[in-house]
Design a protein around this motif. Structure first.
Motif, PDB file in Angstrom:
ATOM      1  N   PRO A   1       3.566  32.150  15.060  1.00 34.84           N
ATOM      2  CA  PRO A   1       3.325  32.586  13.537  1.00 34.84           C
ATOM      3  C   PRO A   1       3.470  31.566  12.432  1.00 34.84           C
ATOM      4  N   GLN A   2       4.640  30.783  12.775  1.00 37.89           N
ATOM      5  CA  GLN A   2       4.865  29.785  11.510  1.00 37.89           C
ATOM      6  C   GLN A   2       3.821  28.889  11.344  1.00 37.89           C
ATOM      7  N   LEU A   3       2.818  28.546  12.439  1.00 39.76           N
ATOM      8  CA  LEU A   3       1.782  27.784  12.269  1.00 39.76           C
ATOM      9  C   LEU A   3       0.687  28.452  12.030  1.00 39.76           C
ATOM     10  N   ALA A   4       0.638  29.584  11.312  1.00 38.30           N
ATOM     11  CA  ALA A   4      -0.657  30.291  10.923  1.00 38.30           C
ATOM     12  C   ALA A   4      -1.108  29.795   9.696  1.00 38.30           C
ATOM     13  N   GLY A   5      -0.613  28.985   9.033  1.00 37.25           N
ATOM     14  CA  GLY A   5      -0.840  28.305   7.882  1.00 37.25           C
ATOM     15  C   GLY A   5      -2.096  27.157   8.082  1.00 37.25           C
TER      16      GLY A   5
ATOM     17  N   LEU B   1       3.846  35.416   7.257  1.00 36.49           N
ATOM     18  CA  LEU B   1       5.242  35.338   7.138  1.00 36.49           C
ATOM     19  C   LEU B   1       5.558  34.757   5.700  1.00 36.49           C
ATOM     20  N   GLU B   2       6.773  35.304   4.807  1.00 37.67           N
ATOM     21  CA  GLU B   2       6.971  34.620   3.939  1.00 37.67           C
ATOM     22  C   GLU B   2       7.171  33.182   3.906  1.00 37.67           C
ATOM     23  N   GLU B   3       7.765  32.735   5.258  1.00 39.66           N
ATOM     24  CA  GLU B   3       7.855  31.273   5.264  1.00 39.66           C
ATOM     25  C   GLU B   3       6.806  30.514   5.223  1.00 39.66           C
ATOM     26  N   VAL B   4       5.678  31.134   5.659  1.00 45.56           N
ATOM     27  CA  VAL B   4       4.345  30.280   5.834  1.00 45.56           C
ATOM     28  C   VAL B   4       3.830  30.362   4.263  1.00 45.56           C
ATOM     29  N   GLU B   5       3.808  31.390   3.878  1.00 42.94           N
ATOM     30  CA  GLU B   5       3.537  31.396   2.335  1.00 42.94           C
ATOM     31  C   GLU B   5       4.125  30.441   1.525  1.00 42.94           C
ATOM     32  N   ARG B   6       5.288  30.036   1.730  1.00 42.89           N
ATOM     33  CA  ARG B   6       6.337  29.213   0.967  1.00 42.89           C
ATOM     34  C   ARG B   6       5.541  27.708   1.594  1.00 42.89           C
ATOM     35  N   TRP B   7       5.445  27.730   2.694  1.00 39.67           N
ATOM     36  CA  TRP B   7       5.040  26.488   3.235  1.00 39.67           C
ATOM     37  C   TRP B   7       3.612  25.825   2.775  1.00 39.67           C
ATOM     38  N   LEU B   8       2.726  26.772   2.539  1.00 38.72           N
ATOM     39  CA  LEU B   8       1.290  26.665   1.932  1.00 38.72           C
ATOM     40  C   LEU B   8       1.427  26.202   0.785  1.00 38.72           C
ATOM     41  N   SER B   9       2.509  26.561  -0.031  1.00 39.11           N
ATOM     42  CA  SER B   9       2.605  26.160  -1.539  1.00 39.11           C
ATOM     43  C   SER B   9       3.371  25.021  -1.527  1.00 39.11           C
TER      44      SER B   9
ATOM     45  N   LEU C   1       8.979  23.417  10.858  1.00 40.72           N
ATOM     46  CA  LEU C   1       7.805  23.628  10.032  1.00 40.72           C
ATOM     47  C   LEU C   1       7.638  22.781   8.864  1.00 40.72           C
ATOM     48  N   ASP C   2       9.012  22.537   7.978  1.00 46.66           N
ATOM     49  CA  ASP C   2       8.949  21.657   6.790  1.00 46.66           C
ATOM     50  C   ASP C   2       8.311  20.232   7.261  1.00 46.66           C
ATOM     51  N   ALA C   3       8.541  19.667   8.237  1.00 46.76           N
ATOM     52  CA  ALA C   3       8.168  18.303   8.745  1.00 46.76           C
ATOM     53  C   ALA C   3       6.843  18.565   8.877  1.00 46.76           C
ATOM     54  N   LEU C   4       5.959  19.510   8.902  1.00 44.34           N
ATOM     55  CA  LEU C   4       4.569  19.410   9.299  1.00 44.34           C
ATOM     56  C   LEU C   4       3.688  19.772   7.700  1.00 44.34           C
ATOM     57  N   ALA C   5       2.475  19.116   7.487  1.00 42.26           N
ATOM     58  CA  ALA C   5       1.831  19.345   6.540  1.00 42.26           C
ATOM     59  C   ALA C   5       0.384  19.168   6.594  1.00 42.26           C
ATOM     60  N   GLN C   6      -0.452  19.765   5.572  1.00 46.77           N
ATOM     61  CA  GLN C   6      -1.902  19.252   5.867  1.00 46.77           C
ATOM     62  C   GLN C   6      -2.373  19.131   4.515  1.00 46.77           C
ATOM     63  N   VAL C   7      -3.671  18.242   4.582  1.00 48.48           N
ATOM     64  CA  VAL C   7      -4.226  17.810   3.258  1.00 48.48           C
ATOM     65  C   VAL C   7      -5.830  17.995   3.500  1.00 48.48           C
TER      66      VAL C   7
END
Length: 314
Positions: free
Chosen positions: A186-190, A2-10, A231-237
């Protein structure tokens, strides 16, 4: 993807090096937030002491990042409690927390109860079977919560070597969790390690979430946090490499069954047709069936528990 996930990954995927320790400490001092680290432990005497010692030395003595370190023992028969206490952790037995409610076996049960014996505004969970532990696992995932008020939950991501081969760990992730998330959420696919046991979150989020009592807790928490916070409240490091004790194939099968059930509940809250899993072991007379129950119970949001409400009001 999803485009939203690509943005989230960045925008929501970082490296532990992106936030130097001095920056994290400055944010902690500026905001006044406190940090609790919880190690759920069951028969982990070989590793729990080293993990607790590193956290105490690096993040409590050298720098004041962690305010409390708690090991919740879920019924160990070895010296887990003694080793953890000697390393400087406060040890609490699972059954001593909320004794009016009989405890059930499971990792999620321990994490849920830990909210009652910790005080931090940010709670960081770390599995107690990690080897060659680095304090970056804690500072890396706590950092975004201290520096970015828009982040509510941070998962660690890492390589998981298996038998000397890089990236071969996380078998349940690849065979069960990742397909489920990609198909249904699919929003969590990243998320690189959606089932990883190292993550940190704001208490204000955790206390509102139900906790599957068993192995489904990580997937359930991620899905529920998505719906509650977005989704934007979630992150990974990225914290590097995670080395730990690997389980055998049958244990992984039971884990996968619990994770599937957790997903099933969230998809339909449907009736469980058969809450058990049959596996096979070779015996003297051929293959013999072994049937195990699948974790189906969930604990309610901690904010609904009277004892927790009374503590918060005190």
């Amino acid at each position: 993807m999803l485009e939203e996930v690509e943005r989230w990954l960045s925008t929501r995927s970082w490296s532990a090096n992106d936030r130097p320790l001095h920056q994290i400490l400055a944010a902690k001092q500026r905001t006044g937030q406190t940090v609790s680290v919880v190690l759920p432990a069951l028969n982990e005497e070989a590793t729990v002491g080293d993990i607790a010692s590193v956290i105490r030395h690096d993040l409590m003595r050298q720098v004041p990042l962690v305010d409390e370190l708690v090991v919740v023992d879920s019924g160990s028969t070895d010296r887990t409690s003694e080793v953890a206490a000697a390393a400087g952790a406060r040890v609490v037995h699972r059954d001593a927390i909320l004794p009016r409610l009989p405890a059930v076996p499971g990792k999620g049960e321990v994490l849920w109860r830990s909210l009652l014996v910790t005080r931090g505004d940010i709670v960081c969970f770390v599995d107690a079977d990690l080897k060659d532990f680095s304090s970056d696992f804690v500072s890396g995932i706590v950092g975004p919560l201290l520096t970015d008020p828009g982040v509510d939950l941070v998962k660690a991501m890492y390589d998981r070597p298996l038998g000397g081969a890089a990236g071969q760990g996380g078998r349940v992730t690849e065979l069960m969790a990742r397909p489920l998330l990609n198909m249904h959420w699919p929003q969590l696919a990243g998320f690189v390690q959606p089932l990883g046991g190292e993550y940190a979150a704001r208490r204000s989020l955790l206390e509102q979430l139900p906790f599957p009592v068993g192995y489904g807790v990580e997937l359930g928490m991620l899905v529920d946090a998505l719906h509650l916070a977005g989704l934007d409240a979630l992150a990974q490091v990225d914290v590097g490499v995670r080395k730990h004790r690997h389980q055998d194939g049958q244990a992984l099968g039971r884990m996968a069954a619990a994770i599937y059930r957790t997903a099933q509940l969230r998809l339909a809250r449907g009736h469980l047709i058969r809450p058990s899993l049959t596996q096979f072991e070779r015996g003297t007379d051929g293959f013999e069936p072994r049937t195990y129950s699948v974790d189906t119970e969930e604990r309610p949001p901690m904010v609904d528990i009277a004892e927790y409400q009374a503590r918060q009001a005190a």
